[in-house]
Design a protein around this motif. Structure first.
Motif, PDB file in Angstrom:
ATOM      1  N   GLU A 483      53.919 -19.806  57.679  1.00  0.00           N
ATOM      2  CA  GLU A 483      54.063 -20.640  58.754  1.00  0.00           C
ATOM      3  C   GLU A 483      55.408 -21.584  58.505  1.00  0.00           C
ATOM      4  OE1 GLU A 483      53.623 -22.868  62.051  1.00  0.00           O
ATOM      5  OE2 GLU A 483      52.189 -21.244  61.413  1.00  0.00           O
ATOM      6  N   PHE A 484      55.565 -22.001  57.462  1.00  0.00           N
ATOM      7  CA  PHE A 484      56.651 -22.899  57.188  1.00  0.00           C
ATOM      8  C   PHE A 484      58.134 -22.240  56.441  1.00  0.00           C
ATOM      9  CE2 PHE A 484      52.910 -25.370  56.987  1.00  0.00           C
ATOM     10  CZ  PHE A 484      53.285 -26.492  57.965  1.00  0.00           C
ATOM     11  N   ASP A 485      57.901 -20.991  56.390  1.00  0.00           N
ATOM     12  CA  ASP A 485      59.051 -20.110  56.020  1.00  0.00           C
ATOM     13  C   ASP A 485      59.760 -20.326  54.694  1.00  0.00           C
ATOM     14  OD1 ASP A 485      60.795 -17.687  56.059  1.00  0.00           O
ATOM     15  OD2 ASP A 485      62.180 -18.869  57.287  1.00  0.00           O
ATOM     16  N   MET A 486      58.628 -21.262  53.686  1.00  0.00           N
ATOM     17  CA  MET A 486      59.215 -21.391  52.414  1.00  0.00           C
ATOM     18  C   MET A 486      59.721 -20.337  51.629  1.00  0.00           C
ATOM     19  SD  MET A 486      56.849 -24.652  51.382  1.00  0.00           S
ATOM     20  CE  MET A 486      56.455 -25.870  52.139  1.00  0.00           C
ATOM     21  N   ARG A 487      60.372 -20.259  50.611  1.00  0.00           N
ATOM     22  CA  ARG A 487      60.694 -19.470  49.695  1.00  0.00           C
ATOM     23  C   ARG A 487      59.668 -19.458  48.570  1.00  0.00           C
ATOM     24  NH1 ARG A 487      66.465 -21.125  46.679  1.00  0.00           N
ATOM     25  NH2 ARG A 487      65.250 -21.239  44.609  1.00  0.00           N
ATOM     26  N   ILE A 488      59.445 -18.336  48.004  1.00  0.00           N
ATOM     27  CA  ILE A 488      58.102 -18.280  47.071  1.00  0.00           C
ATOM     28  C   ILE A 488      58.195 -19.155  46.176  1.00  0.00           C
ATOM     29  CG2 ILE A 488      59.275 -16.492  45.686  1.00  0.00           C
ATOM     30  CD1 ILE A 488      55.539 -16.735  46.787  1.00  0.00           C
ATOM     31  N   ASP A 489      59.045 -19.662  45.252  1.00  0.00           N
ATOM     32  CA  ASP A 489      59.087 -20.670  44.159  1.00  0.00           C
ATOM     33  C   ASP A 489      58.724 -22.243  44.972  1.00  0.00           C
ATOM     34  OD1 ASP A 489      61.728 -20.770  45.524  1.00  0.00           O
ATOM     35  OD2 ASP A 489      62.657 -21.690  43.806  1.00  0.00           O
ATOM     36  N   LYS A 490      59.351 -22.291  46.227  1.00  0.00           N
ATOM     37  CA  LYS A 490      59.070 -23.711  46.607  1.00  0.00           C
ATOM     38  C   LYS A 490      57.600 -23.781  47.379  1.00  0.00           C
ATOM     39  CE  LYS A 490      63.318 -25.147  46.047  1.00  0.00           C
ATOM     40  NZ  LYS A 490      63.450 -26.056  45.193  1.00  0.00           N
ATOM     41  N   ALA A 491      57.205 -22.313  47.614  1.00  0.00           N
ATOM     42  CA  ALA A 491      55.701 -22.540  48.174  1.00  0.00           C
ATOM     43  C   ALA A 491      54.765 -22.821  47.208  1.00  0.00           C
ATOM     44  CB  ALA A 491      55.597 -20.920  49.111  1.00  0.00           C
ATOM     45  N   ILE A 492      54.983 -22.150  45.890  1.00  0.00           N
ATOM     46  CA  ILE A 492      54.004 -22.305  44.708  1.00  0.00           C
ATOM     47  C   ILE A 492      53.987 -23.756  44.272  1.00  0.00           C
ATOM     48  CG2 ILE A 492      54.123 -21.485  42.263  1.00  0.00           C
ATOM     49  CD1 ILE A 492      54.690 -18.770  42.993  1.00  0.00           C
ATOM     50  N   GLU A 493      55.247 -24.658  44.374  1.00  0.00           N
ATOM     51  CA  GLU A 493      55.464 -25.823  43.407  1.00  0.00           C
ATOM     52  C   GLU A 493      55.125 -26.707  44.606  1.00  0.00           C
ATOM     53  OE1 GLU A 493      55.891 -25.997  40.576  1.00  0.00           O
ATOM     54  OE2 GLU A 493      56.554 -23.832  39.980  1.00  0.00           O
ATOM     55  N   VAL A 550      61.679 -10.781  45.631  1.00  0.00           N
ATOM     56  CA  VAL A 550      61.752 -12.059  44.792  1.00  0.00           C
ATOM     57  C   VAL A 550      60.436 -12.529  44.326  1.00  0.00           C
ATOM     58  CG1 VAL A 550      62.625 -14.386  45.401  1.00  0.00           C
ATOM     59  CG2 VAL A 550      63.387 -12.259  46.647  1.00  0.00           C
ATOM     60  N   GLY A 551      60.360 -12.768  43.228  1.00  0.00           N
ATOM     61  CA  GLY A 551      59.300 -13.242  42.345  1.00  0.00           C
ATOM     62  C   GLY A 551      59.400 -14.495  41.790  1.00  0.00           C
ATOM     63  N   ALA A 552      58.219 -15.395  41.277  1.00  0.00           N
ATOM     64  CA  ALA A 552      58.184 -16.915  40.901  1.00  0.00           C
ATOM     65  C   ALA A 552      56.819 -16.721  40.176  1.00  0.00           C
ATOM     66  CB  ALA A 552      58.333 -18.128  41.998  1.00  0.00           C
ATOM     67  N   ALA A 553      57.112 -17.463  39.068  1.00  0.00           N
ATOM     68  CA  ALA A 553      55.727 -17.806  38.184  1.00  0.00           C
ATOM     69  C   ALA A 553      55.432 -19.375  38.267  1.00  0.00           C
ATOM     70  CB  ALA A 553      55.760 -17.458  36.942  1.00  0.00           C
ATOM     71  N   ASP A 554      54.309 -19.999  38.514  1.00  0.00           N
ATOM     72  CA  ASP A 554      54.070 -21.200  38.537  1.00  0.00           C
ATOM     73  C   ASP A 554      54.640 -21.996  37.207  1.00  0.00           C
ATOM     74  OD1 ASP A 554      52.792 -23.900  38.940  1.00  0.00           O
ATOM     75  OD2 ASP A 554      51.555 -22.871  40.184  1.00  0.00           O
ATOM     76  N   SER A 555      55.339 -23.239  37.487  1.00  0.00           N
ATOM     77  CA  SER A 555      55.902 -23.886  36.268  1.00  0.00           C
ATOM     78  C   SER A 555      54.772 -24.570  35.547  1.00  0.00           C
ATOM     79  CB  SER A 555      56.602 -25.052  36.928  1.00  0.00           C
ATOM     80  OG  SER A 555      55.878 -25.930  37.775  1.00  0.00           O
ATOM     81  N   ALA A 556      53.393 -24.554  36.104  1.00  0.00           N
ATOM     82  CA  ALA A 556      52.141 -24.862  35.410  1.00  0.00           C
ATOM     83  C   ALA A 556      51.936 -23.882  34.227  1.00  0.00           C
ATOM     84  CB  ALA A 556      50.977 -25.093  36.394  1.00  0.00           C
TER      85      ALA A 556
END
Length: 565
Positions: A483-493, A550-556
């Motif tokens: 819906e908000f077209d966030m990149r994956i790292d931003k969507a996760i965080e 494009v991949g991202a792991a949660d900073s948690a």
């Protein structure tokens, strides 16, 4: 000349690293494949399999076994979970390897003579262990869709267990806590020790020879290396010695199941997710359908109105979850089609008051138990085969019991069943029939492995641990991307909230929801509770412009990593 050649190789490696993983970004790029998991070593194991010509299922199997060594909090061979697979031709299937109740289980397994729940018995005792499904699920997925030999996929985990790997600070912190447990958890007190009675220090090599032997049997004999023979015999012996009820017959009878996925459409995207006994897929689709009916152009992201709307969608999905969902093999009349329909969403949306909170009524429905020791990883290969896999032990480190001869931790998944028939209350117990204990029944789960496709190709691969919060963290991340077209790292965080119908409260991530918004929500009738974190998401998206994953792991995640090539 030798020194010069080494420098060239080092230079190529550095260039490759910065090409695919910029130090200024929280994302990793890969043209030929990607693995995102809770541990960098496990992600690298998966990538190595892809580089050898393996497909996404091969890489997932290798990653899962590696996590059983490097991420013992939730990576496992003693638990169970789910896989969603999207093949390069656009076809989608799922694998259900959720744990089962033993043959000796009864509806009153955790009750006293008066029919009251014995507090803690369904999570903290040996009877809380369900029949494990992970090995059977991975083996079935390999038999159906794997390409490399099974032994080649399990061997990296064997090597990690036998040869060891450097103790991380994240694991060390857990090791200190475990060493302080009371004597009833002797297995976990000794779990992180070096054989001389001392906890392995950060940077020192931690070896797990017993687990290595168990994994070797699985490598050489397939699923029979776990469900038959000496491993099964030792599981039964351990259960008998400690008051458990799992037998060799339970293990030999266990089967994983390939199931049809749930499918829905959100605008221009196709959502594929897990059917029951996962409750996650049904709830995710129901909430996405509700949000599709809202005019989100007029409701600013993370505004009071937005948080209120999201919470109300969650409230309704979790109420329906509590009333209807359970193991479909024991509940053939679950109204899944109705719950995920656009028509049902319209009816649900029409009773949302955008100005005030609804009331969660415990006299009608309730929420289910679910633990937080789960891990998720996402995989995609060069051909566009994609895997979203979530598996679990239930609580962190499961029941904290295991045989020192086998080296792995048992789950405490029996706590996901409704423990007392007919008892539903505001504190969280639920007594509806679909999820009562029965022999060989699979307990309801919140795991929500999900693949979103665009034009029949994987666009988003996502999932998370977090018990009941899994559903809502995955839901919000999917919404953020679509819906908000966030990149994956931003969507996760991005800030997440959680409402599960009962208890009737919004949990929010501390310091991420503004004081003004909290005050406004309370005036609308919401109860709020701060938590440190919601979810540990592992995601992959496809960038059609760059033609790259494009991949991202949660900073948690202490040791999580996205690895691509």
């Amino acid at each position: 000349m030798k020194k010069s050649k080494s420098l060239i190789i080092l230079f190529i490696g550095v260039v490759s690293h910065f090409l695919f993983h910029s130090p200024l970004e929280a994302q990793t790029y890969g043209k030929n494949g990607m693995v995102v998991s809770d541990n960098v070593l496990a992600s690298e194991v998966g990538i190595d399999i892809l580089k050898k010509g393996g497909n996404a299922i091969d890489a997932s199997i290798a990653t899962a076994f590696a996590l059983a060594v490097t991420h013992p909090e939730a990576g496992n061979i003693g638990g169970g979970g789910f896989i969603v697979l999207m093949k390069s031709d656009g076809k989608v299937t799922t694998f259900d390897f959720r744990e089962k109740a033993p043959l000796g289980a009864t509806p009153d397994l955790f009750q006293d003579v008066y029919g009251n729940l014995i507090v803690g018995s369904n999570h903290e005792t040996i009877k809380a262990v369900g029949v494990p499904g992970t090995v059977a699920g991975l083996y079935l997925a390999h038999q159906e869709y794997g390409s490399l030999p099974w032994a080649e996929l399990v061997q990296p985990a064997v090597a990690l267990a036998e040869n060891g790997f450097p103790m991380t600070w994240g694991l060390y912190q857990v090791a200190l806590r475990m060493s302080e447990l009371d004597d009833s958890f002797e297995f976990m007190k000794n779990y992180f020790q070096n054989g001389e009675g001392a906890v392995v220090q950060p940077g020192e090599i931690w070896k797990q020879p017993a687990l290595g032997k168990t994994l070797s049997l699985i490598r050489d004999k397939g699923q029979d290396g776990f469900y038959k023979g000496e491993v099964a015999e030792e599981i039964e012996a351990y259960m008998k010695a400690n008051g458990g009820i799992i037998t060799k017959e339970d293990l030999e009878k266990y089967t994983a199941i390939e199931r049809e996925p749930l499918k829905s459409r959100y605008k221009n995207f196709d959502i594929y997710t897990m059917p029951p006994p996962s409750s996650g897929g049904v709830a995710l689709i129901e909430m996405m359908n509700l949000m599709e009916l809202a005019d989100l152009k007029k409701i600013e992201f993370n505004s009071t109105a937005y948080v209120h709307l999201v919470a109300e969608a969650m409230r309704r999905a979790f109420a329906d979850r509590a009333e209807h969902l359970g193991d479909p093999d024991f509940n053939p009349d679950i109204p899944v089609d109705k719950l995920i329909s656009k028509e049902f969403a319209k009816m649900r949306f029409d009773n949302i008051d955008l100005s005030k909170a609804s009331l969660s009524d415990s006299s009608l429905y309730g929420q289910l138990y679910d633990g937080s020791s789960t891990t998720h990883f996402s995989v995609v290969d060069k051909d566009g085969n994609a895997v979203s896999m979530t598996y679990t032990l239930e609580h962190s480190y499961g029941v904290k019991m295991g045989s020192s001869k086998l080296g792995f931790i048992f789950n405490n998944e029996m706590g996901d069943f409704n423990p007392v028939a007919g008892l539903t209350n505001r504190e969280g117990l639920i007594g509806s029939n679909p999820n009562l204990i029965a022999p060989e029944k699979r307990m309801l789960s919140s795991m929500t492995p999900t693949i979103v496709a665009k034009d029949d190709k994987p666009y988003l691969i996502i999932g998370s641990p977090g018990g009941r919060t899994i559903i809502n963290t995955v839901f919000q991340t999917v919404l953020n991307v679509l819906e908000f077209d966030m990149r994956i790292d931003k969507a996760i965080e991005a800030m997440k909230i959680h409402h599960q119908w009962l208890p009737d409260e919004i949990r929010y991530e501390r310091h991420l929801l503004s004081p003004d918004t909290r005050e406004a929500l309370e005036k609308m009738g919401h109860q709020l509770r701060a938590v440190n974190n919601l979810g540990v998401l592992m995601g992959i998206t496809y960038d059609p412009r760059l033609k790259v994953y494009v991949g991202a792991a949660d900073s948690a995640s202490n040791d999580g990593a996205a690895v691509g090539y």
